[in-house]
Enzyme design. Structure first.
Site, PDB file in Angstrom:
ATOM      1  N   HIS A 139     -27.556  -1.328 -16.219  1.00  0.00           N
ATOM      2  CA  HIS A 139     -27.526  -1.705 -14.948  1.00  0.00           C
ATOM      3  C   HIS A 139     -27.056  -2.992 -14.617  1.00  0.00           C
ATOM      4  CE1 HIS A 139     -30.512   1.413 -14.090  1.00  0.00           C
ATOM      5  NE2 HIS A 139     -30.984   1.097 -15.193  1.00  0.00           N
ATOM      6  N   SER A 145      -1.037 -17.268 -11.766  1.00  0.00           N
ATOM      7  CA  SER A 145      -0.859 -16.943 -10.383  1.00  0.00           C
ATOM      8  C   SER A 145       0.338 -17.736  -9.735  1.00  0.00           C
ATOM      9  CB  SER A 145      -2.059 -17.264  -9.707  1.00  0.00           C
ATOM     10  OG  SER A 145      -1.874 -17.693  -8.536  1.00  0.00           O
ATOM     11  N   LYS A 163      -4.970 -20.600 -12.493  1.00  0.00           N
ATOM     12  CA  LYS A 163      -5.546 -19.439 -12.872  1.00  0.00           C
ATOM     13  C   LYS A 163      -4.908 -18.884 -14.119  1.00  0.00           C
ATOM     14  CE  LYS A 163      -6.716 -16.551 -10.011  1.00  0.00           C
ATOM     15  NZ  LYS A 163      -7.905 -15.690  -9.991  1.00  0.00           N
ATOM     16  N   GLU A 208      -6.753  -5.475 -16.947  1.00  0.00           N
ATOM     17  CA  GLU A 208      -6.716  -4.892 -15.614  1.00  0.00           C
ATOM     18  C   GLU A 208      -5.894  -3.636 -15.470  1.00  0.00           C
ATOM     19  OE1 GLU A 208      -7.259  -7.821 -12.211  1.00  0.00           O
ATOM     20  OE2 GLU A 208      -6.643  -9.087 -13.931  1.00  0.00           O
ATOM     21  N   GLN A 261       8.007  24.090 -15.256  1.00  0.00           N
ATOM     22  CA  GLN A 261       8.985  22.813 -15.195  1.00  0.00           C
ATOM     23  C   GLN A 261       8.442  21.408 -15.119  1.00  0.00           C
ATOM     24  OE1 GLN A 261      13.226  23.348 -14.819  1.00  0.00           O
ATOM     25  NE2 GLN A 261      13.181  21.594 -13.074  1.00  0.00           N
TER      26      GLN A 261
HETATM   27  N1  ARG Z   1      13.978  23.628 -17.520  1.00  0.00           N
HETATM   28  C1  ARG Z   1      12.886  24.495 -17.813  1.00  0.00           C
HETATM   29  C2  ARG Z   1      11.544  24.021 -17.753  1.00  0.00           C
HETATM   30  O1  ARG Z   1      11.456  22.821 -18.315  1.00  0.00           O
HETATM   31  C3  ARG Z   1      13.199  25.360 -18.975  1.00  0.00           C
HETATM   32  C4  ARG Z   1      12.772  26.745 -19.059  1.00  0.00           C
HETATM   33  C5  ARG Z   1      13.503  27.221 -17.934  1.00  0.00           C
HETATM   34  N2  ARG Z   1      13.295  28.864 -17.977  1.00  0.00           N
HETATM   35  C6  ARG Z   1      13.842  29.585 -16.705  1.00  0.00           C
HETATM   36  N3  ARG Z   1      13.687  30.915 -16.923  1.00  0.00           N
HETATM   37  N4  ARG Z   1      14.068  29.224 -15.777  1.00  0.00           N
HETATM   38  O2  ARG Z   1      10.522  24.705 -17.741  1.00  0.00           O
END
Ligand code: ARG
Length: 461
Positions: free
Chosen positions: A156, A277, A283, A290, A322
């Site tokens: 604590h 600082s 400081k 941090e 993606q």
């Molecule tokens: N740029 C796409 C990704 O990073 C690659 C695969 C894309 N495939 C597709 N059928 N659009 O996920």
């Protein structure tokens, strides 16, 4: 720029959509993996007779040149070519002519992107594992130097019982050893080669997946094409292992921030790992600690974002996926930078042993030992607890400590007390007697450090 998939389209992509769906601004980072993967694919296509051997050779040579050109900063990627996969293919075709258009035979960007990401993560996992061992070594050294550095242990954040700094640091050694295990485990599951999964349903071409696996140094190949393109577990595992690691970092950093404060004055951080600082000339702030503590939040965020992105996605590839890359890259960068600064910050930190010992002497950290003393003389522990509680209360009222009480005063509370109580409440004795495995006694911690060193040298192999 004409699209590699433009055949069935009558209209150009809207300019905003083009920008929106392009990933080249961030997945360009996968160029080396993409090219190495394509080389392995091309070589295999040539070997299996899917394309001519000479054609494969031209593709491989072209890819090699392209790799050098990218590395020399001579290549500019095109937003219109969407992602790294189609940029590489387009650039290759510009370089080697029509044969470049054969590279993508029997392959989809869906299995290609999974391959690239796995290759990337395997490399970065090895880097992280390496850096973790450096950190562990620094901790072992610091723990060894502080086997006998008595300090207050807290619960604590209230003084509880005396321990040593060596003991405290070895707690982190154990945490980071578990982190190491998690990353090593992630590496095993990422080590499965997905190419040959095609878009989702494999392919009718007689590809030799084993050959690609071997060239790219994977341990195994994926056994289901849907899973091969849908799986992002390796990424989630990396991000969750990273989150736990950062949580450990943030706890250690928080302690260092406290210890470096004027109130504690347990440690002094090296100037190289502190900052000043702009207004207060006196400081010296523990900014590195941090910042690592703060960056823990973004790593959690990356994990949460990836989990949420993948939730409820139907099999197999969906464009949502993606979105996995920026979270992955950011996690890799944050973890590596944190490791690279935390290790030397610890290694250069000065320990104020006298202040730590002074801290351990206050706050009645030896009170449990008084209760244990009575219990060892067959006073039921609950009763002993109450007696010592009253003794502590008396001391607080009178502004004294347990060491100051005369034996008669002790005896007023229990006749079981004898002169040997003074030895028992000596702060150093309290630590030295805690020899049970896991305890803070210098002999015990020394054995722990020894076994830690053995582990470290085995992992370094
Ligand atoms: N740029 C796409 C990704 O990073 C690659 C695969 C894309 N495939 C597709 N059928 N659009 O996920």
């Amino acid at each position: 720029m004409s699209k590699l998939w433009g055949g069935r389209f009558q209209k150009e992509t809207d300019r905003l959509v083009e920008d929106f769906h392009s990933s080249i601004s961030f997945d360009a980072r996968l160029y080396a993996q993409d090219i190495r993967g394509s080389m392995a694919h091309a070589r295999m296509l040539g070997e299996t007779g899917v394309i001519g051997r000479e054609e494969a050779k031209i593709l491989i040579e072209g890819l090699k040149e392209l790799l050098h050109e990218i590395e020399a900063g001579k290549v500019e990627f095109e937003v219109g070519a969407e992602d790294i996969h189609m940029n590489v293919e387009t650039l290759l075709t510009m370089k080697v002519g029509d044969v470049g258009k054969k590279l993508h035979t029997g392959r989809s960007r869906n299995d290609q992107v999974a391959l690239d990401a796995k290759m990337f993560i395997k490399e970065e996992l090895k880097n992280v594992l390496h850096l973790l061992l450096d950190l562990e070594k620094t901790i072992l050294n610091l723990a060894e130097e502080n086997l006998e550095t008595v300090m207050p242990g807290y619960t604590h954040l209230q003084k509880a019982q005396p321990i040593t700094l060596g003991h405290h640091l070895m707690a982190y050694f154990e945490m980071f050893r578990r982190d190491y295990g998690r990353f090593a485990d992630t590496l095993k599951r990422a080590d499965v080669m997905p190419l040959g999964s095609g878009a989702l349903a494999g392919t009718t071409f007689p590809l030799n997946r084993e050959m690609v696996r071997e060239e790219l140094d994977f341990a195994a190949i994926t056994l289901n094409s849907l899973d091969g393109v849908s799986d992002r577990d390796y990424l989630l595992e990396f991000e969750s292992s990273a989150s736990i690691l950062m949580m450990h970092f943030s706890r250690l950093c928080e302690e260092i921030i406290l210890w470096a404060s004027d109130e504690f004055s347990f440690v002094v951080l090296d100037d190289a790992y502190s900052t000043g600082s702009s207004i207060m000339p006196q400081k010296k702030n523990p900014d590195v600690a941090e910042l690592i503590r703060g960056k823990t939040g973004r790593v959690y965020g990356n994990l949460m974002g990836s989990l949420a992105m993948l939730k409820s996605l139907p099999l197999a590839y969906n464009k949502d996926m993606q979105e996995d890359k920026e979270a992955l890259f950011d996690t890799v960068d944050t973890v590596k930078k944190s490791l690279l600064t935390l290790t030397p910050m610890l290694g250069t930190m000065k320990v104020n042993k006298a202040n730590m010992a002074q801290g351990a002497k206050g706050g009645f950290t030896n009170a449990t030992d008084v209760a244990d003393y009575l219990a060892k003389k067959q006073v039921p522990f609950r009763e002993a607890h109450s007696i010592v509680g009253q003794l502590v209360f008396k001391c607080i009222e009178e502004g004294r400590v347990l060491e100051d009480l005369a034996i008669e005063e002790y005896r007023n509370y229990s006749t079981v007390f004898d002169e040997d109580i003074y030895e028992v409440i000596d702060i150093y004795e309290c630590v030295e007697k805690r020899v049970l495995t896991g305890g803070p006694a210098p002999t015990t911690v020394a054995a722990h450090i020894d076994s830690g060193r053995t582990w470290l040298s085995n992992e370094r192999l």
